[in-house]
Structures are given as structure tokens and as C-alpha cells.
Design a protein around this motif. Structure first.
Motif, PDB file in Angstrom:
ATOM      1  N   UNK A 392      50.350  11.928   7.895  1.00 19.49           N
ATOM      2  CA  UNK A 392      50.159  10.506   7.580  1.00 19.49           C
ATOM      3  C   UNK A 392      51.402   9.710   7.966  1.00 19.49           C
ATOM      4  N   UNK A 393      52.579  10.244   7.619  1.00 17.18           N
ATOM      5  CA  UNK A 393      53.841   9.541   7.880  1.00 17.18           C
ATOM      6  C   UNK A 393      54.142   9.445   9.370  1.00 17.18           C
ATOM      7  N   UNK A 394      53.840  10.508  10.108  1.00 15.94           N
ATOM      8  CA  UNK A 394      54.210  10.552  11.522  1.00 15.94           C
ATOM      9  C   UNK A 394      53.142   9.947  12.428  1.00 15.94           C
ATOM     10  N   UNK A 395      51.969   9.672  11.882  1.00  5.32           N
ATOM     11  CA  UNK A 395      50.855   9.183  12.701  1.00  5.32           C
ATOM     12  C   UNK A 395      51.056   7.768  13.201  1.00  5.32           C
ATOM     13  N   UNK A 396      50.321   7.432  14.259  1.00  3.59           N
ATOM     14  CA  UNK A 396      50.373   6.083  14.827  1.00  3.59           C
ATOM     15  C   UNK A 396      49.044   5.359  14.611  1.00  3.59           C
ATOM     16  N   UNK A 397      48.196   5.940  13.757  1.00  7.02           N
ATOM     17  CA  UNK A 397      46.881   5.373  13.481  1.00  7.02           C
ATOM     18  C   UNK A 397      46.970   4.462  12.261  1.00  7.02           C
ATOM     19  N   UNK A 398      46.043   3.538  12.132  1.00  6.79           N
ATOM     20  CA  UNK A 398      45.966   2.662  10.953  1.00  6.79           C
ATOM     21  C   UNK A 398      46.121   3.502   9.674  1.00  6.79           C
ATOM     22  N   UNK A 399      47.104   3.150   8.845  1.00  2.88           N
ATOM     23  CA  UNK A 399      47.388   3.928   7.623  1.00  2.88           C
ATOM     24  C   UNK A 399      46.163   3.969   6.703  1.00  2.88           C
ATOM     25  N   UNK A 400      45.504   2.828   6.564  1.00  5.49           N
ATOM     26  CA  UNK A 400      44.365   2.754   5.651  1.00  5.49           C
ATOM     27  C   UNK A 400      43.221   3.623   6.140  1.00  5.49           C
ATOM     28  N   UNK A 401      42.970   3.610   7.465  1.00  2.00           N
ATOM     29  CA  UNK A 401      41.917   4.475   8.018  1.00  2.00           C
ATOM     30  C   UNK A 401      42.220   5.941   7.729  1.00  2.00           C
TER      31      UNK A 401
END
Length: 559
Positions: A392-401
């Protein structure tokens, strides 16, 4: 004709009964709780409880779970017994109910013999509507026999995720609650409502199974949306964190907020530093006396102090509506905890900014603590959950999604209210990098973890690589255009987006999947985030971020 008339008459009676019940429910809602309307799902849940059905409720923090058992207790003959894991939470709930004119009490280990005797007498004389009890006390010899002497109308299991080994706060004593349904010694005819703010599909099924809930197949469990649209999510690198926090707090003077830390020591140190810097902050952790914890909590709830610095011991059931920011100074151990802790903000529907400071060092600390666990299954579960938190922390996707997907809910478009939506990172065509990583995993026969694969890619000739004669592989040294740290960022993203798999919890190794093979054979291209310090040597520029939007800590528009 007579049959039709009878059906119509029954239908009319049912309708009148339903309208009358609805009127009584709304009257009690106004009189005792001060609300004029129910929140989503509350009315349907309460109707099922009054129909003596077993109910499972998955409702985010601030969604109004308590009313789902407190209100029906006033419309039923007998006492609602609420199983609650925290003594401090029990006291708050009892005080709140009594302030609203509802006869309530609790039984726990902090009470004197006389206090417990008074509560028992009130229960037996049917003078209570709600009785809170800790699971340990409920399971003590004699408690069941005592409860059978009175009239129990409902068992409400609060924080029900504690019953599941796959939950983020597993408590072995909760497992024994299945004895409530025992046909000989339990209460098989008393309905049960189980409530939680955080549960994945796996945890939900485990709760229903462990408690033996007889859920209406037509309605199924009640699951409210996890989308708290008023919460803004952001992850920041953990560098010069104290300075960043003080800058943020200066811009939010007078606003209420919670800062979460993983250890008591961090809580005390940070609180002291904030006080010296001129901020009104108090600590909250299990090492403080009950009286000091209660005092600090009370001061925060009554706005006598702006900031509470706390371990995860703080917040279960805290009813403070105007929390405007939730800061995670340390990495949470799993997404359920993170979601529940951020959910303590913005309960009045107003905006709340949720900022998480992330470093890989925090990950290693948590892995060290997990390694101390003696139960291998618990260890594996904790490591998988930690890996999801890091993704979650390292991702580049919408946090809420990402959060919604974790809890089995789909958000069709990016939210526009998180850092990755407002400031997408620079990206580049990472197909060549992905091919090198996947090819190296394949050449290593899918038997090694990320760090070893990166050592091979960057041309290391350490002892382990020489022992395996892996310096002779085609992939050895093929990825020298990136540093080891850059490869770690790229590998994390490739794993987080499902282009490679991880197998094993304690000894994770990289494995190929269908997407990996598509990338290797050239039928899929990959766009990756530029790791720190990397500028693509390709024509044109990397994809640029959108203009700067709302960033907590920056001046807000109009100020």
C-alpha cells in the motif's frame, strides 16, 4: 374469495405492525440518542435483532454500530449483554448510555466486590437494559450460571474480528465465545449480533463460523461501504519526520488530531518534543496508569488538549467527532489496523487528513517482532499482512482504491482525494527492466528472494553467489544501470502490481505467473515509477505529474 380476503387482511396487519414498529424505533432514536434519522443499514439491522435473528454487521468506524444493539435493548424485555475487549471502552459506553437515560452497567476486574455485587443485583432484578462484560469475565466459571438466573435478550459481540486468527487483533479468549451457542450449557435460543469495523472476506467467514451465527440467507451479512470519502490519504517518506510534523501542526493550530506510534518509548519521546516545541499534546499507552490514561483521554475528548500521541491501545470506540488529522509516525502492522485508526478521523463528516510516514526500516523492525512469535501460523499471517501494508505504501495506485479492494469493495474510478491521485509520480517505460528482473528469477529456477535476485542483477560476487556459481549466469550483472536501492523500488512495484508472485511467508521467494510470461515473450509492456535518482535515457521526458493539488502541510486555498 375468502382465501384472498384472508391474505389481504394478513398483509394489511403486517404493514400496520411494520409502520408501528418503525414509529417506535424513530421515537426511541430521538428520545435517547438525539438523532432524527437512521444511518444506512441501521434500521434493517435493528429490525432483524428485534425479530430475534442472528446478525453480522461489518460497518466502518463512525458508521453507528453501537446503536444497532443499544437501541433494540430498549424495545426488548430483558438485558442485552455486550462482550467488549477493553475496560476503558466499557466505561465510556456505560457513561454515555447513562447520560442518555439508559440503565447500563459493566462487570470487569477493576471493580470492587461491592460494585460487582450491586451490578449483579441490578441485573437479577431486571433493572438494567445493557450490561458490558469482558470476554475473560464472561468465560469465568459461574458467569454463565449467573446470567441464566436473569433474562438475557441478546448477546452483542463487539470488535468481533478479535475472534479470528486472520483478524488484525486476534485474542484467544474470544475463541471461547462459541460456547454461548452450546445446547447444554450455553444460550442456544438467545440471538447474537457480531459487529466489527474491519474484516476481510476471510475474517468475516471465520467470525460467522466460530460464533455459529445462523445468518438469513436472503439478506446475508450486513456490510456497509468502506469508502470514507471525507478522509484524505497520503504516504510520505520518513525523513526529517519531526520537522515535517511540527510544520504541519503549525498550519493546523487548534485542530484536534491523533498521532500513532508503534512503541511506548516513541509515544513518550514524541510527546515530550512536541510539548517543548509549544504544542498541547498528551501521551496514551498501556504503560500509563488507568487513571492517567482516562484523564488524558477525557482531556482530548473535551478539547482541553489538541493532540493525543498514542499507541494502538488508544481509540477503540472513542467517540470524538471532530478529529481533523490522523498521523502515523510509524508503519502500522497491517491494513486493517491502519484503516481502523484513520477511521477515527472526520466522524462528523468534515475533512480529515491521514498522513503515514513510511520507511523500510520500520518494516524490518516489525519483521523482527514477528520473528519473536512462537506460533508459526500467527507468524505467517502477520508477515503476509505486513507485506500488504508495505505494498500500500509503495504503490502508485489510488490509495482509496487499494484500501477498498483489500476489503472486497470496488471503487470504479480513482478518488481524487489522495496523494497518488493529486500528485502522480513520474513514470517511464519499464518493460526492459521488468524483463531483466523476470528473466533473472527464471534463470534462478524461482528459488530465491528479492534481495538475492537484485544481488545477481547488479553483479555482486558475494560468498553466497559464488557458492551457487551464479556469477556465471547470463543475468549476472545485467541490471547495473540501476542501484540496488532503485532495483528494490522497481521490484516492489512489479510485485505489488502482480507482474511477479511471492511464495512463502517467512522465507519468501519470487515466482513467475501468467503476466510474467507475457512480459518475457514481448506481448505486454510495463510502465513503472521512476525510482529516486533515476532519469530515463529515452527520447522525450518521463510522464510528468499533475499540477500540485491538496497536500496536507501546504497552505490551504483561501488562507
Amino acid at each position: 374469495m375468502g382465501t384472498d380476503h384472508g391474505v389481504l387482511k394478513n398483509s394489511k396487519n403486517e404493514l400496520e405492525s411494520s409502520v408501528l414498529l418503525s414509529s417506535r424505533m424513530h421515537s426511541v432514536l430521538r428520545q435517547y440518542f438525539g438523532y432524527t434519522a437512521f444511518r444506512p443499514l441501521q434500521e434493517e439491522i435493528i429490525r432483524d435483532v428485534l425479530d430475534r435473528k442472528d446478525v453480522f454487521v461489518l460497518m466502518p468506524t463512525g458508521g453507528g454500530k453501537s446503536i444497532c444493539y443499544q437501541l433494540p435493548s430498549l424495545l426488548m424485555d430483558g438485558v442485552t449483554v455486550v462482550v467488549s475487549p477493553l475496560i476503558s471502552l466499557m466505561k465510556d459506553q456505560v457513561d454515555g448510555l447513562e447520560a442518555n437515560g439508559i440503565a447500563a452497567a459493566c462487570m470487569n476486574s477493576t471493580q470492587s466486590v461491592r460494585e460487582r455485587r450491586d451490578v449483579k443485583t441490578a441485573f437479577l432484578e431486571n433493572r438494567l437494559k445493557v450490561l458490558y462484560i469482558a470476554p475473560e469475565r464472561l468465560m469465568m466459571p459461574g458467569t454463565f450460571a449467573f446470567l441464566k438466573k436473569g433474562k438475557v435478550s441478546l448477546f452483542a459481540i463487539d470488535e468481533a474480528h478479535c475472534i479470528s486468527e486472520w483478524g488484525h487483533d486476534f485474542r484467544p479468549e474470544y475463541r471461547k465465545l462459541k460456547l454461548l451457542r452450546d445446547s447444554k450449557n450455553g444460550f442456544p435460543d438467545v440471538p447474537v449480533i457480531a459487529l466489527t469495523a474491519t474484516a476481510t472476506e476471510r475474517v468475516k467467514k471465520d467470525i460467522i463460523s466460530q460464533l455459529g451465527l445462523d445468518i438469513d440467507p436472503e439478506k446475508g451479512p450486513y456490510i456497509a461501504s468502506f469508502n470514507r470519502s471525507n478522509l484524505y490519504y497520503e504516504v510520505r517518506p520518513k525523513k526529517d519526520t519531526f520537522s515535517e510534523i511540527t510544520e504541519y501542526l503549525l498550519r493546523h493550530r487548534g485542530e484536534a488530531g491523533i498521532i500513532y506510534c508503534q512503541s511506548r518509548n516513541n509515544v513518550e519521546t514524541l510527546t515530550r518534543k512536541l510539548n517543548i516545541a509549544g504544542f498541547r499534546a498528551l501521551p496514551y499507552h498501556a504503560g500509563l496508569s488507568d487513571a492517567e490514561r482516562a484523564r488524558n483521554q477525557e482531556m482530548f475528548i473535551k478539547d482541553d488538549v489538541d493532540i493525543i500521541v498514542a499507541t494502538i491501545a488508544f481509540g477503540m470506540g472513542i467517540d470524538k467527532s471532530n478529529v481533523r488529522f490522523v498521523i502515523h509516525y510509524d508503519l502500522p502492522r497491517n491494513l486493517e489496523s491502519y484503516y481502523q485508526e484513520t477511521g477515527r478521523g472526520g466522524r462528523d463528516g468534515g475533512p480529515c487528513e491521514c498522513i503515514l510516514f513510511f520507511s523500510r526500516g520500520d518494516r524490518f523492525k516489525i519483521e523482527y517482532f514477528i520473528a519473536q512469535k512462537t506460533n508459526e501460523k500467527e507468524k505467517d499471517i502477520s508477515l503476509v499482512q505486513l507485506r500488504q501494508m508495505v505494498a500500500y505504501c509503495e504503490g502508485n495506485k489510488c490509495r482509496r482504491q487499494t484500501l477498498m479492494e483489500y476489503f472486497g469493495e470496488e471503487l470504479s474510478i480513482p478518488c481524487g482525494n489522495c496523494d497518488t491521485c493529486l500528485r502522480p509520480k513520474n513514470t517511464f517505460d519499464g518493460t526492459a527492466a521488468a524483463i531483466k528482473l523476470i528473466a533473472c528469477v527464471q534463470e534462478l529456477n524461482q528459488r530465491f528472494g528479492t534481495n538475492y535476485v537484485i544481488d545477481v542483477l547488479t553483479g555482486s560476487k558475494n560468498k553466497k553467489i559464488r557458492q551457487h556459481r551464479h556469477e556465471k549466469l547470463k543475468a549476472h550483472g545485467s541490471g547495473k544501470e540501476f542501484t540496488k536501492e532503485q532495483w528494490r523500488s522497481l521490484a516492489s512495484e512489479i510485485l505489488n502490481t502482480g507482474l511477479l508472485e511471492v511464495s512463502g511467508a517467512q522465507y519468501p521467494v519470487l515466482k513467475l505467473n501468467a503476466m510474467s510470461r507475457k512480459i518475457l515473450n514481448g506481448s505486454e509492456s510495463v510502465e513503472l515509477v521512476c525510482p529516486d535518482g533515476f532519469i530515463p535515457e529515452t527520447e522525450g521526458n518521463p510522464t510528468q505529474p499533475a499540477p500540485e493539488g491538496k497536500i496536507p502541510g501546504k497552505e490551504k486555498a483561501g488562507k
